[in-house]
Each structure stands twice: as structure tokens, then as C-alpha cells.
Design a protein around this motif. Structure first.
Motif, mmCIF file in Angstrom:
data_model
loop_
_atom_site.group_PDB
_atom_site.id
_atom_site.type_symbol
_atom_site.label_atom_id
_atom_site.label_comp_id
_atom_site.label_asym_id
_atom_site.label_seq_id
_atom_site.Cartn_x
_atom_site.Cartn_y
_atom_site.Cartn_z
ATOM 1 N N GLU A 93 0.819 -1.214 0.000
ATOM 2 C CA GLU A 93 0.000 0.000 0.000
ATOM 3 C C GLU A 93 0.853 1.265 0.000
ATOM 4 O O GLU A 93 0.441 2.306 -0.543
ATOM 5 N N THR A 94 2.043 1.205 0.579
ATOM 6 C CA THR A 94 2.950 2.359 0.534
ATOM 7 C C THR A 94 3.306 2.701 -0.903
ATOM 8 O O THR A 94 3.246 3.869 -1.314
ATOM 9 N N VAL A 95 3.665 1.704 -1.688
ATOM 10 C CA VAL A 95 4.045 1.964 -3.084
ATOM 11 C C VAL A 95 2.841 2.389 -3.908
ATOM 12 O O VAL A 95 2.946 3.297 -4.744
ATOM 13 N N ARG A 96 1.712 1.773 -3.703
ATOM 14 C CA ARG A 96 0.519 2.179 -4.452
ATOM 15 C C ARG A 96 0.184 3.646 -4.197
ATOM 16 O O ARG A 96 -0.234 4.370 -5.108
ATOM 17 N N SER A 97 0.391 4.108 -2.969
ATOM 18 C CA SER A 97 0.132 5.507 -2.643
ATOM 19 C C SER A 97 1.200 6.416 -3.245
ATOM 20 O O SER A 97 0.894 7.449 -3.855
ATOM 21 N N LEU A 98 2.464 6.043 -3.083
ATOM 22 C CA LEU A 98 3.547 6.854 -3.638
ATOM 23 C C LEU A 98 3.417 7.002 -5.153
ATOM 24 O O LEU A 98 3.752 8.049 -5.722
ATOM 25 N N ALA A 99 2.917 5.952 -5.798
ATOM 26 C CA ALA A 99 2.822 5.964 -7.259
ATOM 27 C C ALA A 99 1.847 7.015 -7.789
ATOM 28 O O ALA A 99 1.846 7.321 -8.983
ATOM 29 N N LEU A 100 1.033 7.591 -6.921
ATOM 30 C CA LEU A 100 0.124 8.651 -7.349
ATOM 31 C C LEU A 100 0.868 9.936 -7.698
ATOM 32 O O LEU A 100 0.335 10.790 -8.403
ATOM 33 N N TRP A 101 2.110 10.075 -7.187
ATOM 34 C CA TRP A 101 2.865 11.299 -7.503
ATOM 35 C C TRP A 101 4.349 11.060 -7.792
ATOM 36 O O TRP A 101 5.034 11.957 -8.278
ATOM 37 N N ALA A 102 4.853 9.852 -7.538
ATOM 38 C CA ALA A 102 6.257 9.547 -7.791
ATOM 39 C C ALA A 102 6.375 8.370 -8.752
ATOM 40 O O ALA A 102 5.530 7.480 -8.765
ATOM 41 N N GLY A 123 7.657 -8.197 -5.564
ATOM 42 C CA GLY A 123 7.279 -9.039 -6.695
ATOM 43 C C GLY A 123 5.854 -8.757 -7.146
ATOM 44 O O GLY A 123 5.577 -8.631 -8.351
ATOM 45 N N GLN A 124 4.935 -8.655 -6.199
ATOM 46 C CA GLN A 124 3.547 -8.348 -6.532
ATOM 47 C C GLN A 124 3.425 -6.981 -7.193
ATOM 48 O O GLN A 124 2.733 -6.814 -8.206
ATOM 49 N N LEU A 125 4.115 -6.002 -6.615
ATOM 50 C CA LEU A 125 4.023 -4.635 -7.142
ATOM 51 C C LEU A 125 4.613 -4.523 -8.547
ATOM 52 O O LEU A 125 4.069 -3.803 -9.401
ATOM 53 N N ARG A 126 5.681 -5.221 -8.803
ATOM 54 C CA ARG A 126 6.269 -5.195 -10.146
ATOM 55 C C ARG A 126 5.322 -5.852 -11.149
ATOM 56 O O ARG A 126 5.208 -5.396 -12.288
#
Length: 242
Positions: A93-102, A123-126
Motif C-alpha cells: 500500500e505504501t508503493v501504491r500511494s507513492l505511485a500517485l505522484w512519484a 514481486g507483486q508490485l512489479r
């Protein structure tokens, strides 16, 4: 210039082609002489110093994720573990949130117990299409936990938090030899004081050299941006190859 998100107001945060380094640590016992935040302090220092040296576009360092998978230290007061599955979800969830602006995220991990969660989450996020990877803060050839290496690093980074008068050796056997007992019964089953190694001989100068080496390697890996199949960044330096 690298900036810590913790000290930023939102209008000063860039968007788009931005790299975010996220330190991942733990809150767990580190013997009678080191603070519970040892892994977090090391991960944050490596991330911040790496960010200051990276070339190219904007880099930001996120606040440290201070709770990890530390169940093997549950026999010691002060340890706070959220376990593997909770940590995996936090990372996702940290990466999913960061991906909104980074555009890119790299986790800088300071605790070995977090490895499984990082491998699975990254692995899941990639697979979801995110540009994310992770790298560790291990000391090659160092002892396993709260020994000379970590004590030296903390004498360099946070000397006021180190209680050398309380430092003592624990179980000094190789980690491979005691790993089955650690997995089954936890650290206290092999080391009553929580130390896997011997802090004798630790020094701030040695700690500075260890941290400098960690930062050098982290910079190389982040710049190369060549993760393996698990999402771990690989080191392009010939000296780092087996």
C-alpha cells in the motif's frame, strides 16, 4: 537536492519523475547495549546519505517504516513486531500511494526478518506495473545481530544511544549453525542477552567505514537500476560479484 518528506510541506514536493527511498527498519531488542531502533537508524542513515549522492532527477526520502517482522525477538521486552503478512501489506500500500505522484520507489531495508515480506511485496508490485525494487543494509562478514558491526555503526550514527558499559558477547557461532534453533524457539533460546556475536572492539571509526561502504554500494545499485527476479537491486561493481 535530496529532501526528507518528513520535513516537507506538500507544495514543495515534486511530482512525476521522482525517486522515493523508503527506509524499512524494526523496533526490536539489540542486546543490552544498543537501542531498539538500531535497524531503523541504520536504514534511515543509508537512505539519506544515498539520496544526497544520487545524480539526475529529484529524490525524496520517506519517513522510516519502523515496525517490521521481528517475531524471533518476541522474548525480549520492548520488541514490537507486526509480522510478515502485515508488513507485506504495508509495503504494497505504501508503493501504491507513492505511485500517485512519484515514478519510482526503492526500499532500503535494515532488518533481515523483513526480507520475505519485501520479496513478496515487491514481486507483486512489479507484476502490477510499478517501478519498485529493494536493497539491504547488511554488513558482509559481520556478526549477525548486535555484535561488533552494528555496535560500530551505532557508535558512528548515534553514540549517545550506545551503552558500551553494558555490552557483552552473546552466541558467537555462525548464523547457519544456530538458524534452526532461532526459527523454532527465537533468539532468547540461543542468546539470553539477545546478542548474536561479540561487540568487543567496536569503534565509531569502524562504523563510519561500514556505513560509507553501505552507502557506496547502495548508490551503485540504485543508479544501475537492475533488480533481479525478486526485485532486489544488483550491484554492477565487479568487486561485488561472487
Amino acid at each position: 537536492m535530496a529532501t526528507e518528506l518528513a520535513h516537507s510541506a506538500w507544495p514543495a514536493v515534486p511530482t512525476g519523475d521522482v525517486l522515493v527511498l523508503v527506509p524499512v527498519g524494526s523496533t526490536e531488542q539489540h542486546g543490552p547495549h544498543l537501542p531498539l531502533t538500531t535497524d531503523s537508524v541504520i536504514a534511515e542513515a543509508v537512505a539519506s546519505r544515498t539520496a544526497a549522492r544520487l545524480p539526475g532527477g529529484p529524490v525524496r526520502v520517506a519517513p522510516t517504516l519502523a515496525y517490521g517482522n521481528s517475531g524471533e525477538h518476541a522474548g525480549f521486552p520492548g520488541t514490537v513486531s507486526i509480522g510478515h503478512e502485515a508488513l507485506r501489506l504495508v509495503l504494497v500500500e505504501t508503493v501504491r500511494s507513492l505511485a500517485l505522484w512519484a515514478s519510482r520507489t526503492v526500499f532500503v531495508n535494515g532488518h533481515g526478518g523483513n526480507v520475505r515480506a519485501l520479496d513478496e511485496a515487491v514481486g507483486q508490485l512489479r507484476d502490477e506495473g510499478h517501478d519498485v525494487a529493494w536493497t539491504g543494509c547488511g554488513f558482509p562478514g559481520g556478526d549477525a545481530h548486535a555484535g561488533r558491526s552494528e555496535t560500530s555503526a551505532m557508535l558512528h550514527l548515534a553514540p549517545a544511544d550506545v551503552r558500551m558499559d553494558a555490552a557483552a558477547a552473546g552466541d558467537t557461532r555462525p548464523i547457519a549453525e544456530i538458524l534452526p534453533d532461532l526459527i523454532r524457539d527465537g533468539v532468547r533460546s540461543v542468546a539470553r542477552n539477545g546478542v548474536l556475536g561479540d561487540p568487543a572492539g567496536a569503534s565509531a571509526r569502524e562504523g563510519r567505514d561500514l556505513i560509507d561502504s553501505l552507502v557506496d554500494g547502495t548508490v551503485r545499485r540504485v543508479v544501475a537500476a537492475a533488480p533481479d527476479r525478486r526485485g532486489r537491486l544488483t550491484d554492477p561493481s565487479p568487486a561485488a560479484r561472487p
